[in-house]
Write an enzyme that holds these catalytic residues in place. Structure first.
Site, PDB file in Angstrom:
ATOM      1  N   LYS A 280       0.862  -1.174   0.000  1.00 48.05           N
ATOM      2  CA  LYS A 280       0.000   0.000   0.000  1.00 48.05           C
ATOM      3  C   LYS A 280       0.902   1.229   0.000  1.00 48.05           C
ATOM      4  CE  LYS A 280      -4.474   1.154   0.370  1.00 48.05           C
ATOM      5  NZ  LYS A 280      -5.155   0.847   1.650  1.00 48.05           N
ATOM      6  N   HIS A 281       0.710   2.103  -0.971  1.00 50.09           N
ATOM      7  CA  HIS A 281       1.520   3.314  -1.089  1.00 50.09           C
ATOM      8  C   HIS A 281       3.017   2.995  -1.073  1.00 50.09           C
ATOM      9  CE1 HIS A 281      -2.100   5.607  -0.935  1.00 50.09           C
ATOM     10  NE2 HIS A 281      -2.383   5.214   0.284  1.00 50.09           N
ATOM     11  N   ASN A 423      12.849   5.715   7.709  1.00 48.26           N
ATOM     12  CA  ASN A 423      13.467   4.691   8.541  1.00 48.26           C
ATOM     13  C   ASN A 423      12.552   3.467   8.628  1.00 48.26           C
ATOM     14  OD1 ASN A 423      15.904   6.007   9.401  1.00 48.26           O
ATOM     15  ND2 ASN A 423      14.632   7.367  10.643  1.00 48.26           N
ATOM     16  N   HIS A 529      14.637   5.785   0.068  1.00 44.87           N
ATOM     17  CA  HIS A 529      13.975   7.084   0.199  1.00 44.87           C
ATOM     18  C   HIS A 529      12.910   7.281  -0.872  1.00 44.87           C
ATOM     19  CE1 HIS A 529      17.782   7.813   2.430  1.00 44.87           C
ATOM     20  NE2 HIS A 529      16.942   8.412   3.243  1.00 44.87           N
TER      21      HIS A 529
END
Length: 529
Positions: A280-281, A423, A529
């Site tokens: 999800k996302h 993180n 990232h």
């Protein structure tokens, strides 16, 4: 520039001869004079068409193994001459240069040759020279010349000629010219990228990036953003090469999330058993292995049932009927798998909006590909993270060593953490995630989020305690302080895998020993990232 330009003379020289005869027949039926070279000329003649060899026009035979055949003023003059310029017309008359109104060229199969793993010399021989030169000449002179570089445009060309009594419009020729320049740019990009790799140039002074349009998207991440989907020609199995069997058109976010899901599930070798990842996302909300595919799916789903709603499901083995029945019990956006049984396809067919993508294979998680990220005024370029850690790479740094089951869960958690936005903290128990903390600004926060998700899992499944009790914990980067580690211990973690390398490693190791944890260092981090 003249708007309507008739096609009276065409030069055809193609490597991919799909549709060649039909095009030649259609042009000849309109009285177009056909010029051609080599194999193209031979195929047109075999079809009973009148064709003039370029060698007869130039007065020079093809030579040097075909390297030189169209590089001649009678070819390039015919392509580049401005028909309304008296000096150009006079030069054509003086030197016996006939105008060429249509150029049909596709290039030597360089990309395909590289993809087959051909040696250096073979790849060099498949670099086209005359083709790109002619294409660029014709595209530059699009005011007078139509240039076709892709067989998919044959029908559009013939439709244009039908609508305009054998002629083309300026707008159409401009569109063809843009496509032509994009093709030569992509071709040169493929050559330069291959050559950089062949000679070991890791950071070439100039880098070219190219793609081919696969799909125009309704919008991007948000409805006010324009977007499109391009393939890079690498052939890597995944969302770009998959066959969509059913469902609505993929959106920008669907594509991004499906790629994340399939790359994650490919970390788990299907020879070692079924695996499922639910995304999800672009973050995993559940990942698991199981004795069966349906078991792997159920364990992944149980990790975070709330987030799994409307998610992306990726499988490392072909979808079967039993798993398909479980998946359709809730709303799912996309399912991507190497294949699917007929029973599974039939079950999914009742869910018209559910997208089913089949890839016929898995991407190799150990093969590096180039990853790009745009920043203002430039591109960041790096190898895709293909870092791998096995049992032999682990260094036990605590008094207590992990047992066999803990080691298996630690390595599982490490594979998942690689695909979680930093993180990242991941709790794993029995070959399944039980808590995932992603994208927080501190490692302590990620540990808290993962623990909270494990508590919610316990509540949703009616468990007597958090499944984080007795779990293995992965951190994608080192713990800068002991607080994140102690939070994981408080949640019930019994063993930890992390890269190590912090200035406070000794402090963190001491805290782990005092908490009775086993901890291993990998010497490798997985920032994402």
């Amino acid at each position: 520039m003249t708007d309507i330009t008739p096609i009276r003379r065409a030069l055809i020289s193609v490597s991919d001869k799909t549709g060649l005869v039909e095009l030649g027949q259609a042009l000849a039926a309109r009285g177009v004079e056909l010029l051609s070279t080599g194999g193209s000329a031979g195929m047109l003649r075999e079809a009973g068409l009148a064709v003039k060899d370029v060698a007869d026009i130039t007065g020079f035979p093809e030579m040097m193994d075909g390297r030189v055949k169209t590089l001649h003023p009678k070819v390039h003059g015919g392509l580049l001459a401005l028909r309304e310029n008296p000096e150009h017309v006079a030069a054509m008359e003086e030197h016996g240069i006939g105008p060429i109104d249509l150029l049909v060229v596709n290039l030597y199969p360089f990309e395909e040759t590289v993809a087959k793993g051909a040696d250096y010399d073979t790849c060099i021989e498949n670099i086209d020279i005359g083709g790109p030169a002619m294409i660029r000449a014709a595209a530059k002179n699009h005011g007078d010349v139509a240039v076709v570089v892709d067989g998919t445009d044959y029908s559009a060309l013939l439709d244009q000629m039908e609508a305009n009594d054998g002629a083309t419009t300026l707008a159409f020729r401009k569109s063809l010219a843009q496509t032509a320049y994009a093709r030569t740019a992509a071709y040169d990009a493929a050559v330069s990228t291959w050559m950089a790799g062949a000679i070991g140039e890791e950071t070439p002074r100039r880098r070219a990036v190219a793609g081919e349009l696969k799909q125009t998207l309704r919008y991007g991440e948000n409805s006010h953003q324009q977007a499109a989907f391009y393939t890079d020609g690498s052939g890597r199995p995944g969302v770009a090469t998959a066959r969509q069997l059913q469902g609505k058109e993929l959106s920008y976010n669907n594509i991004n999330d499906t790629d994340a899901a399939f790359e994650l599930v490919s970390e788990f070798d299907p020879e070692n058993g079924p695996a499922c990842a639910i995304i999800k996302h672009a973050n995993p909300c559940g990942v698991a292995v199981g004795a069966t595919l349906v078991e792997a799916y159920q364990k992944a789903f149980d990790c975070d049932r709330t987030s799994a709603f409307g998610g992306i499901v990726a499988l490392n083995q072909p979808l079967d009927g039993e798993t398909a029945k479980k998946i359709v019990e809730i709303f799912t956006e996309v399912v991507i798998a190497p294949g699917a049984s007929e029973e599974a396809k039939e079950i999914f067919s009742a869910k018209k909006n559910l997208r089913l993508l089949l890839t016929d294979g898995l991407p190799d998680p150990k093969v590096a590909i180039t990853a790009y990220k745009q920043v203002a005024g430039g591109l960041l370029v790096q190898d895709k993270d293909v870092g791998y850690v096995g049992l032999d790479d682990l260094k036990v740094v605590t008094k207590k060593a992990p047992d066999a089951q803990e080691l298996a869960d630690l390595l599982f958690a490490w594979k998942v953490a690689k695909h979680v936005k930093s993180n990242a903290i991941v709790y794993v128990k029995g070959g399944a995630t039980v808590g995932v903390g992603a994208g927080q600004m501190s490692r302590l926060d990620s540990a808290n989020v993962a623990a909270a998700k494990a508590e919610r899992m316990a509540a949703e499944l009616g468990m007597s305690e958090s499944p984080a009790k007795g779990s293995a914990v992965a951190s994608d980067a080192f713990f800068p302080f002991a607080d994140g580690l102690l939070e994981a211990a408080a949640a019930g973690g019994t063993c930890v895998i992390q890269p190590g390398g912090s200035m406070r490693d000794e402090e963190v190791i001491k805290a782990a020993d005092e908490a009775g944890l086993a901890m291993v260092f990998t010497g490798m981090r997985h920032f994402r990232h």
